[in-house]
Scaffold this motif. Sequence first.
Motif, mmCIF file in Angstrom:
data_model
loop_
_atom_site.group_PDB
_atom_site.id
_atom_site.type_symbol
_atom_site.label_atom_id
_atom_site.label_comp_id
_atom_site.label_asym_id
_atom_site.label_seq_id
_atom_site.Cartn_x
_atom_site.Cartn_y
_atom_site.Cartn_z
ATOM 1 N N ARG A 1 3.997 -0.381 -1.496
ATOM 2 C CA ARG A 1 3.797 0.631 -2.253
ATOM 3 C C ARG A 1 4.879 1.935 -1.690
ATOM 4 N NH1 ARG A 1 -2.662 0.749 -1.942
ATOM 5 N NH2 ARG A 1 -3.236 -0.553 -3.819
ATOM 6 N N MET A 2 4.580 2.228 -0.475
ATOM 7 C CA MET A 2 5.565 3.193 0.187
ATOM 8 C C MET A 2 7.043 2.846 0.007
ATOM 9 S SD MET A 2 7.572 3.891 3.195
ATOM 10 C CE MET A 2 6.962 2.654 4.311
ATOM 11 N N THR B 1 2.585 -5.411 4.132
ATOM 12 C CA THR B 1 1.211 -5.185 3.517
ATOM 13 C C THR B 1 1.425 -4.280 2.179
ATOM 14 O OG1 THR B 1 1.262 -2.840 4.468
ATOM 15 C CG2 THR B 1 0.276 -4.369 5.972
ATOM 16 N N SER C 1 7.869 9.082 4.067
ATOM 17 C CA SER C 1 6.608 8.714 4.821
ATOM 18 C C SER C 1 6.893 9.260 6.163
ATOM 19 C CB SER C 1 6.639 7.098 5.059
ATOM 20 O OG SER C 1 7.625 6.803 6.279
ATOM 21 N N GLU D 1 0.037 -1.577 1.269
ATOM 22 C CA GLU D 1 0.363 -0.240 1.455
ATOM 23 C C GLU D 1 1.863 -0.039 1.882
ATOM 24 O OE1 GLU D 1 -1.535 1.326 4.945
ATOM 25 O OE2 GLU D 1 -1.307 3.431 4.360
ATOM 26 N N ASP E 1 0.993 -1.225 -8.819
ATOM 27 C CA ASP E 1 0.684 -2.185 -7.934
ATOM 28 C C ASP E 1 0.886 -3.708 -8.590
ATOM 29 O OD1 ASP E 1 0.081 -0.457 -5.911
ATOM 30 O OD2 ASP E 1 -2.321 -1.134 -6.380
#
Length: 254
Positions: free
Chosen positions: A203-204, A198, A212, A200, A189
């Motif tokens: 990170r993806m 975002t 995903s 999230e 992170d």
Amino acid sequence: MCLILFAYHVHPTYKLIVAANRDEFFQRPTASAHYWNDNRKILAGRDLEKMGTWMGVTTKGRFAALTNYRDPSEFSLKKRSRGELVADALQFKGDVHAYMKRLTANKDLYPGYNLLAGDANNLYYYSNKSDHLKRLTPGVYGLSNHLLDTEWPKVQKGKAGLSSIIKMNDCCMVEELFMLLQNSDPAPDQLLPNTGVTLEMERMLSPLFIKSDNYGTRSSTVIRISDNEIQFNERIFTENERKDQAFSIQITDE
């Protein structure tokens, strides 16, 4: 295309080595690499929604590839498809430098992008975000969804891996590069960029290989260009299988 790693005038045989991942929504209709029916000199995949492409080569030895510039605040609904830039660069009948110089006049017609175009001896980079045309010098480069060589974790990891792999025996190079491109480890992170999405999603999107539910890496490509030949390897990923295909092109002036 969301990650392009490339070594330019570094290897003793291959003047340009490219290892790249195309990330896209799974539902977007796509054709894998093939010689186009409307121009048999072009070998490239094709976006069947807009009929452009993310990366390709020609039988004359030209190469072009593109990444999007990630900016969620940019309104792009009424702008033109970036994939046409790669198709146009491959089909342009004049010197590719002349094509690249023309891009600045139309930079606002497209959402943010990075475009690479050239051949084994002359390679250029342009982004409509920086609006600066650059002729590249020998080296190892990485390009994701910001500007060239922006030090995102995936770019740094990819460049380091590419630098190591191109020192290996040529017989192992392609598979080693595919293995590098399939690295799905997310970045810590504290190293994630802040691109306006975002945490999230950051990170993806942080691994070289993205997974995903509805978006991810759909294909990987390794291209090696020498003075007289192009070796083009593509690995396509679907939900249930993996498909490999390979092409060899003898470069011609015709």
